[in-house]
Design a protein around this motif. Structure first.
Motif, PDB file in Angstrom:
ATOM      1  N   VAL A  69     -25.405  57.506  58.519  1.00  0.00           N
ATOM      2  CA  VAL A  69     -26.701  58.060  58.107  1.00  0.00           C
ATOM      3  C   VAL A  69     -27.771  56.983  58.234  1.00  0.00           C
ATOM      4  O   VAL A  69     -27.580  55.848  57.797  1.00  0.00           O
ATOM      5  CB  VAL A  69     -26.636  58.564  56.648  1.00  0.00           C
ATOM      6  CG1 VAL A  69     -28.005  59.043  56.174  1.00  0.00           C
ATOM      7  CG2 VAL A  69     -25.612  59.681  56.527  1.00  0.00           C
ATOM      8  N   MET A  81     -28.465  60.689  52.456  1.00  0.00           N
ATOM      9  CA  MET A  81     -27.291  61.454  52.866  1.00  0.00           C
ATOM     10  C   MET A  81     -27.438  62.869  52.326  1.00  0.00           C
ATOM     11  O   MET A  81     -27.831  63.063  51.184  1.00  0.00           O
ATOM     12  CB  MET A  81     -26.006  60.831  52.296  1.00  0.00           C
ATOM     13  CG  MET A  81     -25.591  59.534  52.932  1.00  0.00           C
ATOM     14  SD  MET A  81     -24.137  58.803  52.106  1.00  0.00           S
ATOM     15  CE  MET A  81     -22.861  59.992  52.523  1.00  0.00           C
ATOM     16  N   ASP A 111     -23.631  65.428  56.181  1.00  0.00           N
ATOM     17  CA  ASP A 111     -23.220  64.015  56.154  1.00  0.00           C
ATOM     18  C   ASP A 111     -22.033  63.774  55.221  1.00  0.00           C
ATOM     19  O   ASP A 111     -21.240  62.851  55.444  1.00  0.00           O
ATOM     20  CB  ASP A 111     -24.377  63.125  55.670  1.00  0.00           C
ATOM     21  CG  ASP A 111     -25.605  63.238  56.543  1.00  0.00           C
ATOM     22  OD1 ASP A 111     -25.459  63.205  57.775  1.00  0.00           O
ATOM     23  OD2 ASP A 111     -26.717  63.374  55.985  1.00  0.00           O
TER      24      ASP A 111
END
Length: 414
Positions: A142, A148, A177
């Motif tokens: 990320v 995230m 994510d």
């Protein structure tokens, strides 16, 4: 500094200095009566000291049971210190000292541990988070300028491993994510832990081979110590990157024993937090709580969220998020896990009031119940955060992006 300082909020019907002295005595060398052996020399070396008292307001009703025969109750901020000789680097004993029996003292009708400070040499004894905020985001691929985006497997319990892995496939293809087990799911009759890990990681590893992105899944490895170790190894063997622990259930020593392995990012779920914090004058506040878990090696820690579905105020949540990145020894910052009734709409105020993207922003229903399904839910959250970081308003972002507009219509009310 050779002393540890703790800061409390107190309420008492007694003289503030007398009440603070009782706290200091109970949590070090004293008891309710003088005893043989409690010499002047012993007290100078091991007794706690009251360092500061800041008087606050007075109230006419006690917050919790105690000595309630008086009609006036005084509140104050009190700082107390102990010599590090009392516990050295034994953290369970430190916790017993900073909290312990003091909650039962009848002299107090309110008492809450707010924060504490440790000598810098504790850094040499405790590594702290192995990954922390930035390291966890790197593990999940990320970008640091965005949070995230994560979700929780729902229904919380009852899905078979095949059903879970199918949902995981949909979520990772949508661009998620992070995914985690619910805290209620560890190893159930129809979802054995090992089987679930194997099927879920098969999807994640296959997607990584195709796309290069390794989605993080936090498997709930909670159990007794042997179960913890076995489950941790199962996640590693299947190339997982995170383990979730119900930290209040496991306790400080159990969490540290697992975090010390240092190969998985530790997701600390604080279920049971309300028992410790919900009353304004009983328990522990998040700054002190977060420091204890940083010492244990937790990387990610739940903080609730703006306009959450629970009782916690926005002010408390904002303080919690900021305390995750406050300087503490030389430890890595914690990754605040923002959750509880979240959808993209709260992204704008979350960013406005915290000015950070070092977050794991999680939505369960906000993703799963999106009108376009989980795929639309993931897209909507990412659109919201990109808009917030780029300075767009909620309305502007809704006009620009279909998926976020749908979530506004579904979750936004008026």
């Amino acid at each position: 500094m050779d002393r540890i300082i703790a800061h409390y909020l107190i309420e008492t019907p007694y003289n503030l200095s007398e009440a603070a002295a009782v706290l200091a005595g109970e949590q070090s060398s004293g008891t309710f009566v003088a005893v043989p052996g409690e010499t002047k020399e012993l007290k100078e070396r091991f007794a706690a000291r009251v360092e500061n008292i800041e008087e606050l307001e007075k109230v006419d009703r006690p917050s919790i049971p105690g000595d309630t025969h008086k009609s006036e109750f005084k509140r104050a901020k009190v700082s107390v210190s102990w010599s590090v000789e009392n516990f050295q680097d034994n953290i369970p004993t430190l916790i017993s000292t900073l909290q312990g029996n003091l909650y039962e003292l009848r002299q107090f009708t309110g008492l809450k541990l707010d924060d504490f400070e440790l000598p810098s040499w504790y850094t040499e004894k405790f590594r702290g988070p192995a990954f922390g905020a930035k390291g966890t985001k790197n593990l999940a691929g990320v970008k640091q300028e965005l949070p995230m985006i994560g979700t929780i497997i729902k229904p919380s319990i009852g899905m078979a491993p095949e059903e879970t892995s199918k949902l995981v496939r949909e979520l990772i293809e949508a661009g998620i994510d992070f995914i985690k087990d619910d805290e209620l799911m560890a190893s159930s009759a129809n979802s054995p832990f090992k089987n679930r890990v194997e099927l879920v990681m098969k999807e994640i590893n296959s997607f990584q081979q195709k796309s290069g992105k390794k989605v993080m899944y936090a498997f709930n490895i909670s159990g007794d110590l042997e179960t913890l170790k076995r489950n941790y190894d199962t996640v590693l063997e299947n190339k997982g990157t995170s383990a979730m622990l119900s930290i209040n259930s496991l306790g400080w020593a159990g969490v540290k024993a697992i975090a010390d392995k240092g190969e998985l990012s530790i997701h600390g779920h604080r279920n049971g937090w309300g028992m410790m914090n919900r009353h304004p004058l009983l328990g522990i506040n998040f700054p002190a709580y977060a420091k204890l878990w940083r010492l244990a090696g937790v990387d990610q820690l739940h903080v609730n969220g703006i306009r959450n579905k629970f009782w916690e105020s926005d002010e408390s949540v904002i303080r919690s998020i900021k305390s995750c990145s406050s300087k503490f020894l030389d430890h890595e910052d914690l990754l605040p896990v923002v959750s509880s009734g979240q959808w993209g709409g709260q992204a704008f105020d979350t960013y406005k009031f915290t000015n950070t993207t070092d977050l794991l922003y999680m939505a369960g229903g906000g993703i799963m119940a999106h009108p376009s399904g989980p795929s639309g839910g993931v897209k909507a959250l990412k659109q919201a955060w990109e808009g917030a970081v780029n300075g767009s308003t909620l309305v502007e972002t809704a006009k620009e992006h279909k998926e976020f507009r749908q979530s506004v219509e579904k979750f936004g009310g008026k």
